[in-house]
Write a protein that holds these residues in place. Structure first.
Motif, mmCIF file in Angstrom:
data_model
loop_
_atom_site.group_PDB
_atom_site.id
_atom_site.type_symbol
_atom_site.label_atom_id
_atom_site.label_comp_id
_atom_site.label_asym_id
_atom_site.label_seq_id
_atom_site.Cartn_x
_atom_site.Cartn_y
_atom_site.Cartn_z
ATOM 1 N N GLY A 1 57.160 -37.944 -36.604
ATOM 2 C CA GLY A 1 58.351 -37.882 -35.761
ATOM 3 C C GLY A 1 57.943 -37.665 -34.326
ATOM 4 N N PRO A 2 58.908 -37.596 -33.416
ATOM 5 C CA PRO A 2 58.578 -37.377 -32.004
ATOM 6 C C PRO A 2 57.734 -36.133 -31.760
ATOM 7 N N PHE A 3 57.911 -35.120 -32.594
ATOM 8 C CA PHE A 3 57.211 -33.854 -32.354
ATOM 9 C C PHE A 3 55.724 -33.913 -32.683
ATOM 10 N N ASN A 4 55.314 -34.834 -33.539
ATOM 11 C CA ASN A 4 53.902 -34.859 -33.956
ATOM 12 C C ASN A 4 53.245 -36.217 -33.799
ATOM 13 N N GLU A 5 53.929 -37.173 -33.147
ATOM 14 C CA GLU A 5 53.396 -38.535 -33.120
ATOM 15 C C GLU A 5 52.116 -38.641 -32.295
ATOM 16 N N LEU A 6 51.959 -37.800 -31.261
ATOM 17 C CA LEU A 6 50.722 -37.847 -30.487
ATOM 18 C C LEU A 6 49.538 -37.371 -31.321
ATOM 19 N N ALA A 7 49.717 -36.271 -32.047
ATOM 20 C CA ALA A 7 48.646 -35.768 -32.918
ATOM 21 C C ALA A 7 48.326 -36.788 -34.003
ATOM 22 N N HIS A 8 49.353 -37.438 -34.539
ATOM 23 C CA HIS A 8 49.145 -38.452 -35.569
ATOM 24 C C HIS A 8 48.382 -39.646 -34.994
ATOM 25 N N ALA A 9 48.749 -40.087 -33.782
ATOM 26 C CA ALA A 9 48.074 -41.223 -33.163
ATOM 27 C C ALA A 9 46.604 -40.915 -32.896
ATOM 28 N N ALA A 10 46.319 -39.694 -32.441
ATOM 29 C CA ALA A 10 44.933 -39.303 -32.212
ATOM 30 C C ALA A 10 44.140 -39.305 -33.514
ATOM 31 N N SER A 11 44.780 -38.856 -34.587
ATOM 32 C CA SER A 11 44.123 -38.845 -35.900
ATOM 33 C C SER A 11 43.831 -40.261 -36.380
ATOM 34 N N GLN A 12 44.770 -41.181 -36.123
ATOM 35 C CA GLN A 12 44.560 -42.571 -36.518
ATOM 36 C C GLN A 12 43.392 -43.193 -35.753
ATOM 37 N N ALA A 13 43.249 -42.821 -34.480
ATOM 38 C CA ALA A 13 42.128 -43.340 -33.698
ATOM 39 C C ALA A 13 40.799 -42.837 -34.241
ATOM 40 N N ILE A 14 40.794 -41.592 -34.686
ATOM 41 C CA ILE A 14 39.559 -40.997 -35.204
ATOM 42 C C ILE A 14 39.082 -41.690 -36.477
ATOM 43 N N ILE A 15 40.009 -41.954 -37.394
ATOM 44 C CA ILE A 15 39.579 -42.500 -38.688
ATOM 45 C C ILE A 15 39.059 -43.928 -38.562
ATOM 46 N N LYS A 16 39.401 -44.588 -37.441
ATOM 47 C CA LYS A 16 38.871 -45.939 -37.227
ATOM 48 C C LYS A 16 37.449 -45.892 -36.689
ATOM 49 N N LYS A 17 37.162 -44.896 -35.843
ATOM 50 C CA LYS A 17 35.827 -44.769 -35.260
ATOM 51 C C LYS A 17 35.407 -43.303 -35.260
ATOM 52 N N PRO A 18 35.075 -42.764 -36.418
ATOM 53 C CA PRO A 18 34.700 -41.343 -36.489
ATOM 54 C C PRO A 18 33.503 -41.034 -35.593
ATOM 55 N N GLY A 19 33.629 -39.967 -34.819
ATOM 56 C CA GLY A 19 32.531 -39.526 -33.977
ATOM 57 C C GLY A 19 32.430 -40.232 -32.642
ATOM 58 N N ILE A 20 33.275 -41.247 -32.413
ATOM 59 C CA ILE A 20 33.186 -42.037 -31.183
ATOM 60 C C ILE A 20 34.310 -41.694 -30.219
ATOM 61 N N VAL A 21 35.552 -41.628 -30.724
ATOM 62 C CA VAL A 21 36.686 -41.311 -29.855
ATOM 63 C C VAL A 21 37.239 -39.931 -30.218
ATOM 64 N N TYR A 22 37.742 -39.230 -29.207
ATOM 65 C CA TYR A 22 38.376 -37.924 -29.406
ATOM 66 C C TYR A 22 37.493 -36.991 -30.232
ATOM 67 N N ASN A 23 36.335 -36.709 -29.685
ATOM 68 C CA ASN A 23 35.418 -35.811 -30.380
ATOM 69 C C ASN A 23 35.047 -34.647 -29.460
ATOM 70 N N PRO A 24 35.490 -33.440 -29.781
ATOM 71 C CA PRO A 24 36.261 -33.081 -30.982
ATOM 72 C C PRO A 24 37.759 -33.351 -30.800
ATOM 73 N N LEU A 25 38.474 -33.374 -31.902
ATOM 74 C CA LEU A 25 39.937 -33.350 -31.873
ATOM 75 C C LEU A 25 40.368 -31.915 -32.154
ATOM 76 N N PHE A 26 41.174 -31.360 -31.253
ATOM 77 C CA PHE A 26 41.657 -29.990 -31.421
ATOM 78 C C PHE A 26 43.175 -30.031 -31.514
ATOM 79 N N ILE A 27 43.709 -29.656 -32.686
ATOM 80 C CA ILE A 27 45.154 -29.657 -32.914
ATOM 81 C C ILE A 27 45.628 -28.216 -33.006
#
Length: 449
Positions: free
Chosen positions: A128-154
Motif C-alpha cells: 500500500g502507499p505506506f510501505n510501497e517504497l520499502a517494497h520497491a527497495a526490496s524488489q530491487a535487491i532480489i534482482k541484484k543482491p549485493g549490488i544495489v541498496y547495500n545495506p538496506l535498512f528498514i
C-alpha cells in the motif's frame, strides 16, 4: 524453573494486563509443551488462539518469558486439543514439525540453517502507499543482491510488516538464487552467539560461520544498544560482507541515527545504502489489508464492516489481523456472518478505545513538526510553507478521526467544506508518489498516541 512454573508466572502477568473476559477466552487450556535451545513451544487449543496469540499477544508473551528466563529468544505456537502437556514437536532434517497437522504443514517449517519462515513471502505481502517504497527497495535487491541498496535498512514501529518483508527477501533469494547462502538472525541471537564465543574461546569459528553467508538479514538492531563488544564484531562482519558484495539487510524500530548508544562508525555503515521507513498503514492500506486477509482466510465479512474496521482500527497490521481473527472466531461459533452491529459490539469490548484527541492538539503536533506557528494554520494565508501543514492536518483529522469536512473547515479558520475536500484529496494523491510525505505522515501518526 520447570515448564508449569514458567508459564504460570506469565499467566499471572497476562491476567493483570487484559480483561477478565479476554483472559478466560484466550489463555484457557494453554501450556508450555517444550523448551528447547532458547525457543518455547506453546501449546494452544486451536487455530484461532494460535493466530490471536501471534497477532495480538506475541510481543507481550515473549517479553514476560524473557523476564523470567533471559535465555529464551523465541516462541512457537503448536496446536493440541487435549489439555495435557505432551511432546509437541519433533525434529526432522533440521526442521521443526508439528505432529498435530490441523494447519498446513509448511506453516511450522522454520529451517534451522537459515532461520527463515516460508510463510513470509512477497506473494502474501500486502503493498500500500505506506510501505510501497520499502517494497520497491526490496524488489530491487532480489534482482541484484549485493549490488544495489547495500545495506538496506528498514525501520518503523512494531507490527507493520518489517519482519515479513525482510524475510521475504531471504526466502526469494534462497529459492531463486540457490547458489547464495542466506541467514536471518535477530540481533539478540547474534549478540548471544558473540558473547558465548568470546567466553568459550571460539570467536574465530563464529566469525567464520557468519562470513560464509551471501545474504545476512538482521532483525531488531535496536537491541544492540550499549552492547559495545557485539557492535565491534558487527562492524568488522559488516566490512567483510560489504567488501565482498554480499547483501546486508537490517531492521529496527527507529531510524538508525536515533538508536541510542550505537557507535557512530556503525551508524555510518547502516546509512551507506538505503534507509526506508514503514509507517502505520493509512486508511486506504488498512482497507486493502483487511480485504486481502479476509479473502485469503475465507472469512465472510461485508464491505461495510471492512470500511468500519478500517476507520476504527488505527493501529498496526497485527492489530488489524487480530481483530479480523476475533471476528472470524465469533462467526465460526455462530455459524454465520456477523452483522455490522455485532462487529461494533465486539470492537468495543475487545479492543482498546481510540484516544480522544482534540483538533487543537492535532494542529499543535503538526505545527511543531513542520516548525511553524500554530496560529498560522488557522489564518487565511496562502504561504507555501503553511499550505502543506494545513492540508496534512486536515487529511489526518479526516482519515484517522473521521471528522466531517464541514466540521474540519469550521474549526480550522472557518473554511468552506469544499476546501477541506480538495486538501484531503490532494494529500491522498500526493501520497501515491511522494515517499517523503508518506514518511512525514507516518511519523506524525506515531506522535498522536
Amino acid at each position: 524453573m520447570d515448564h508449569k512454573q514458567l508459564w504460570d508466572g506469565v499467566l499471572v502477568e497476562m491476567e493483570l494486563s487484559v480483561s477478565k473476559a479476554s483472559f478466560s477466552t484466550w489463555f484457557k487450556d494453554t501450556h508450555i509443551a517444550k523448551h528447547e535451545e532458547g525457543t518455547v513451544f506453546l501449546s494452544v487449543p486451536n487455530d484461532f488462539v494460535r493466530e490471536w496469540f501471534q497477532n495480538k499477544y506475541h510481543g507481550t508473551i515473549l517479553r514476560h518469558l524473557r523476564n523470567a528466563s533471559p535465555s529464551i529468544h523465541a516462541v512457537e505456537y503448536v496446536i493440541s486439543r487435549d489439555g495435557r502437556p505432551r511432546e509437541a514437536v519433533k525434529r526432522e532434517e533440521g526442521m521443526i514439525i508439528a505432529p498435530n497437522q490441523e494447519l498446513p504443514l509448511q506453516d511450522y517449517y522454520i529451517n534451522k540453517e537459515d532461520n527463515l519462515n516460508p510463510r513470509y513471502t512477497f506473494e502474501n505481502f500486502v503493498v500500500g502507499p505506506f510501505n510501497e517504497l520499502a517494497h520497491a527497495a526490496s524488489q530491487a535487491i532480489i534482482k541484484k543482491p549485493g549490488i544495489v541498496y547495500n545495506p538496506l535498512f528498514i525501520y518503523g514501529n512494531t507490527g507493520n510488516g518489517k519482519t515479513h518483508l525482510i524475510q521475504a527477501i531471504g526466502n526469494y533469494i534462497k529459492n531463486n538464487h540457490k547458489e547464495r547462502r542466506v541467514l536471518y538472525v535477530t540481533s539478540e541471537r547474534f549478540a548471544s552467539d558473540m558473547v558465548g564465543a568470546i567466553q568459550t574461546g571460539k570467536i574465530g569459528q563464529v566469525k567464520d560461520k557468519y562470513r560464509k553467508y551471501d545474504v545476512l538479514i538482521m532483525d531488531d538492531i535496536q537491541f544492540l544498544s550499549q552492547k559495545e563488544k557485539t557492535q565491534e564484531e558487527l562492524f568488522h562482519l559488516f566490512n567483510n560482507l560489504y567488501d565482498n558484495n554480499k547483501q546486508i539487510v537490517f531492521s529496527s524500530d527507529k531510524h538508525p541515527n536515533l538508536i541510542p548508544s550505537i557507535e557512530d562508525r556503525l551508524k555510518s555503515r547502516f546509512g551507506a545504502g538505503m534507509t526506508v521507513d514503514i509507517p502505520a498503514p493509512d486508511h486506504e492500506s488498512r482497507t486493502t489489508i483487511l480485504r486481502t486477509k479476509a479473502q485469503t482466510n475465507n472469512i465472510l465479512i461485508s464491505p461495510e464492516t471492512i470500511d468500519f474496521l478500517a476507520l476504527t482500527i488505527n493501529g498496526n497490521i497485527r492489530d488489524l489481523e487480530g481483530v479480523l481473527n476475533l471476528i472470524s472466531c465469533q462467526a465460526q461459533l455462530k455459524g454465520r456472518e456477523l452483522s455490522l452491529n455485532e462487529v461494533k459490539n465486539f470492537i468495543r469490548t475487545n479492543t482498546k478505545p481510540k484516544k480522544t484527541v482534540s483538533v487543537k492538539e492535532i494542529v499543535k503536533i503538526v505545527a511543531d513538526y513542520y516548525r511553524i506557528e500554530e496560529e498560522s494554520i488557522y489564518e487565511k494565508t496562502r504561504r507555501k510553507e503553511i499550505i502543506k501543514p494545513r492540508q496534512v492536518a486536515m487529511y489526518i483529522l479526516r482519515e484517522d478521526f473521521n471528522i466531517s469536512y464541514p466540521s474540519i473547515g469550521q474549526k480550522l479558520g472557518g473554511r468552506d467544506h469544499t476546501t477541506v475536500i480538495h486538501s484531503c484529496e490532494k494529500i491522498k494523491n500526493d501520497l501515491k508518489d511522494d515517499s517523503t510525505l508518506s514518511q512525514e505522515i507516518g511519523q506524525l501518526r506515531s506522535m498522536i498516541v
